[in-house]
Design a protein around this motif. Structure first.
Motif: not given
Length: 368
Positions: A86, A90, A93-94, A114-117, A141, A150-151, A227
């Motif tokens: 992840l 992520h 995604i960034a 980079i984390s994400a929720s 996350a 974080v996203l 995605y």
């Protein structure tokens, strides 16, 4: 749509990470978060930079190498593999954020964590001059305790309707609540992010629909696929590693326990090819993401294959766990741990088989 830009074949050297994952697997399961040594090793293995654009020193790598590396790490510790995968995902995604945000995230180097929720969208985003105010809680996350950024996704007004936007928030602007009490994947530290009227400038946001289509052929292949083509494939990879790890555990240390019982030996003989079949499904799906045609049918096939791989993993570990009998009931039992991890990971919405299968069948039959 045929995409001709193929990503470099960036390989991740996971030798040290596998060693640390195996060494700390039981500990991270109990503490519900990775050790810093494991995080350092996944950075050294170049997971965070795997999809980072080359403009910022990243590898802009392919999906097949990432999937194979995640499976390999997952054999030792699925939680470590989940976070490593992840952190890579992520970064992809960034890469859709505006250039100013990418400079802020990777200007000092490509190994930003980079984390994400982002699914489902949560919190409240209020438009203000120059950006947005974010307030609320975003759950699940993974790896957020170690994240530099974080996203977060929220539903926002869009003309007469609504859309979802993703917001990039640096570590100093959010609070982490320790809420991860799951049965499995305990070591992922999949905690909750809390914001209270935090300002996010406009250049640190991107509309979610931009991630769902293809982009300019000038982009690297990994940044030019939807995605939905790749998300489930990446989520499934640590589960395949867990199932293969459970098989390996039964073959090695549990051989003496299983050998007197023909039913247990048959369970091993059935579970081993199931785990291997799941690996083959993901390898083919990752190769399609790297080199195949991108259309609705391929997207549906990848999603279905990943969900099918997750089901195979569940079947394999269920059978092995049952075959272990009373020996497998201890909380620190390595087969039981992988059994818990696979069931927890397979509960992710991206790996639900019924909707994935329905979408693929409709695509095959031309039903829209």
């Amino acid at each position: 749509m045929t995409l001709t830009s193929v990503s470099p074949d960036h390989r991740l050297d996971v030798t040290e990470l596998v060693d640390r994952a195996a060494r700390y697997a039981a500990e991270v399961d109990g503490s519900r978060r990775l050790r810093r040594e494991s995080v350092a090793a996944l950075v050294e293995a170049e997971f965070p930079r795997h999809f980072v654009p080359s403009r910022w020193g990243g590898a802009a790598g392919g999906f097949a190498p990432l999937v194979e590396a995640a499976i390999t790490v997952g054999e030792s510790c699925p939680s470590t593999a989940w976070c490593a995968t992840l952190f890579a995902a992520h970064g992809r995604i960034a890469a859709y954020l505006p250039e100013q945000a990418r400079e802020e995230i990777w200007g000092s180097g490509p190994d930003t964590l980079i984390s994400a929720s982002v699914m489902p969208p949560s919190g409240r985003a209020t438009p203000v001059p120059g950006g947005w105010l974010l307030r609320g809680e975003w759950g699940r996350a993974s790896g957020v305790d170690f994240a530099d950024w974080v996203l977060l996704a929220s539903t926002v007004p869009d003309g007469d309707g609504e859309t979802v936007r993703i917001f990039a928030v640096p570590s100093g602007d959010f609070v982490v609540e320790d809420t991860w009490q799951a049965a499995g994947m305990r070591g992922t530290g999949t905690n909750t992010v809390v914001l209270c009227d935090t300002f996010v400038p406009e250049h640190r946001t991107v509309a979610l629909p931009e991630l769902l289509g293809t982009r300019s052929a000038r982009q690297a292949r990994c940044h030019n696929v939807p995605y939905t083509l790749v998300a489930a494939v990446m989520f499934a990879a640590p589960l395949v590693g867990a199932a293969l790890g459970a098989v390996a555990e039964c073959v090695s240390t549990r051989a003496a326990r299983l050998s007197p019982d023909p039913d247990a030996r048959q369970a091993l003989a059935r579970s081993s090819p199931e785990a291997s079949a799941a690996r083959l499904l993901l390898r083919e799906a990752a190769d399609r993401a790297d080199r195949g045609m991108v259309d609705a049918r391929t997207v549906a096939q990848n999603r279905c294959d990943a969900a099918a791989a997750a089901e195979l993993c569940v079947s394999a570990v269920d059978r092995l766990f049952a075959a272990c009998g009373g020996h497998g009931l201890a909380e620190d039992d390595p087969v039981q741990r992988r059994w818990r991890d696979v069931h927890t990971g397979a509960g992710h919405g991206a790996l639900r088989f019924a909707p994935a299968a329905d979408a693929y069948a409709k695509a095959l039959l031309g039903l829209g």
